[in-house]
Design a protein around this motif. Sequence first.
Motif, PDB file in Angstrom:
ATOM      1  N   UNK A   1       0.874  -1.163   0.000  1.00 34.81           N
ATOM      2  CA  UNK A   1       0.000   0.000   0.000  1.00 34.81           C
ATOM      3  C   UNK A   1       0.912   1.214   0.000  1.00 34.81           C
ATOM      4  N   UNK A   2       0.689   2.105  -0.949  1.00 33.98           N
ATOM      5  CA  UNK A   2       1.511   3.306  -1.076  1.00 33.98           C
ATOM      6  C   UNK A   2       0.599   4.509  -0.862  1.00 33.98           C
TER       7      UNK A   2
ATOM      8  N   UNK B   1      18.344  -5.867  -5.054  1.00 37.42           N
ATOM      9  CA  UNK B   1      17.921  -5.820  -6.449  1.00 37.42           C
ATOM     10  C   UNK B   1      16.445  -6.061  -6.669  1.00 37.42           C
ATOM     11  N   UNK B   2      15.667  -6.251  -5.608  1.00 36.53           N
ATOM     12  CA  UNK B   2      14.225  -6.409  -5.751  1.00 36.53           C
ATOM     13  C   UNK B   2      13.617  -5.021  -5.964  1.00 36.53           C
ATOM     14  N   UNK B   3      12.904  -4.866  -7.060  1.00 37.35           N
ATOM     15  CA  UNK B   3      12.374  -3.557  -7.436  1.00 37.35           C
ATOM     16  C   UNK B   3      10.884  -3.649  -7.744  1.00 37.35           C
ATOM     17  N   UNK B   4      10.138  -2.710  -7.214  1.00 43.89           N
ATOM     18  CA  UNK B   4       8.709  -2.589  -7.503  1.00 43.89           C
ATOM     19  C   UNK B   4       8.545  -1.337  -8.354  1.00 43.89           C
ATOM     20  N   UNK B   5       7.829  -1.483  -9.462  1.00 44.60           N
ATOM     21  CA  UNK B   5       7.642  -0.373 -10.393  1.00 44.60           C
ATOM     22  C   UNK B   5       6.151  -0.173 -10.622  1.00 44.60           C
ATOM     23  N   UNK B   6       5.692   1.045 -10.441  1.00 42.22           N
ATOM     24  CA  UNK B   6       4.287   1.381 -10.658  1.00 42.22           C
ATOM     25  C   UNK B   6       4.209   2.521 -11.665  1.00 42.22           C
ATOM     26  N   UNK B   7       3.959   2.197 -12.939  1.00 47.16           N
ATOM     27  CA  UNK B   7       3.854   3.247 -13.950  1.00 47.16           C
ATOM     28  C   UNK B   7       2.498   3.940 -13.875  1.00 47.16           C
ATOM     29  N   UNK B   8       2.484   5.211 -14.156  1.00 53.26           N
ATOM     30  CA  UNK B   8       1.263   5.997 -14.323  1.00 53.26           C
ATOM     31  C   UNK B   8       0.262   5.840 -13.169  1.00 53.26           C
ATOM     32  N   UNK B   9       0.638   6.335 -12.012  1.00 52.13           N
ATOM     33  CA  UNK B   9      -0.293   6.367 -10.882  1.00 52.13           C
ATOM     34  C   UNK B   9      -1.335   7.461 -11.055  1.00 52.13           C
ATOM     35  N   UNK B  10      -1.045   8.424 -11.923  1.00 51.40           N
ATOM     36  CA  UNK B  10      -1.915   9.578 -12.107  1.00 51.40           C
ATOM     37  C   UNK B  10      -3.212   9.197 -12.801  1.00 51.40           C
TER      38      UNK B  10
ATOM     39  N   UNK C   1      -3.365  10.344  -1.562  1.00 52.19           N
ATOM     40  CA  UNK C   1      -3.867   9.303  -2.450  1.00 52.19           C
ATOM     41  C   UNK C   1      -3.235   7.985  -2.052  1.00 52.19           C
ATOM     42  N   UNK C   2      -4.037   6.934  -2.048  1.00 53.11           N
ATOM     43  CA  UNK C   2      -3.564   5.612  -1.644  1.00 53.11           C
ATOM     44  C   UNK C   2      -3.707   4.648  -2.812  1.00 53.11           C
ATOM     45  N   UNK C   3      -2.647   3.878  -3.043  1.00 51.23           N
ATOM     46  CA  UNK C   3      -2.595   2.931  -4.154  1.00 51.23           C
ATOM     47  C   UNK C   3      -2.194   1.562  -3.622  1.00 51.23           C
ATOM     48  N   UNK C   4      -2.687   0.521  -4.276  1.00 49.34           N
ATOM     49  CA  UNK C   4      -2.206  -0.828  -4.021  1.00 49.34           C
ATOM     50  C   UNK C   4      -1.297  -1.192  -5.191  1.00 49.34           C
ATOM     51  N   UNK C   5      -0.068  -1.565  -4.876  1.00 45.65           N
ATOM     52  CA  UNK C   5       0.945  -1.852  -5.886  1.00 45.65           C
ATOM     53  C   UNK C   5       1.438  -3.274  -5.650  1.00 45.65           C
TER      54      UNK C   5
ATOM     55  N   UNK D   1       5.264   3.776   2.267  1.00 50.84           N
ATOM     56  CA  UNK D   1       5.039   2.439   1.713  1.00 50.84           C
ATOM     57  C   UNK D   1       4.810   1.478   2.871  1.00 50.84           C
ATOM     58  N   UNK D   2       3.669   0.775   2.816  1.00 40.22           N
ATOM     59  CA  UNK D   2       3.334  -0.233   3.813  1.00 40.22           C
ATOM     60  C   UNK D   2       3.563  -1.601   3.181  1.00 40.22           C
TER      61      UNK D   2
END
Length: 172
Positions: free
Chosen positions: A53-54, A79-88, A101-105, A133-134
């Motif tokens: 949760x971001x 090297x573990x990477x989380x990528x969230x394109x276009x949250x807008x 604003x809260x997002x689930x990624x 980031x949760x």
Amino acid sequence: MKHLLFSSVLLLNLISLLSFSQARSSIVPLPQPALSSFKINTTSKNDRSCSYTVRITTSCSSPVYTRDQISLSFGDAYGNQVYAPRLDDPSTRTFERCSADTFTVYGPCTYPICYLYLYRRGYDGWMPEYVRVYGSSTVTFYYKTYIPSDLWYGFNYCNGVTSSATPAVSVQ
């Protein structure tokens, strides 16, 4: 009289020392452009092992709203990477001034998150207050500055890069 003078000097020195130590602890590093070696790992985009949760809070100094494209990347020192394109999403009033604003990624599971970058593309401008980031733990990155356009911008405390000042990240 001599004792009073000595006590006054001692008290002034103690107050100065306390003031200096409090001022030093309030130094917070600013976000920086990502190093040129920073790359988005698109192959890990299919790895949806963990959910995060971001929460992104937009500053009250930001424009009323933004139509800019906002993306996010965070990860760990392994090297573990989380990528969230276009949250807008302007149609849902995302990233308005003084809002959160809260997002689930979804992405690969990470060890303690030690870097976070935001990417903005557009002409409106945008100023986040902080990003939290949760996941297995909670980490907060304090921005309080405008994000430059077309540039990954944020914090990297991985691999001993942390400054000696109080970091702009808090782990809970």
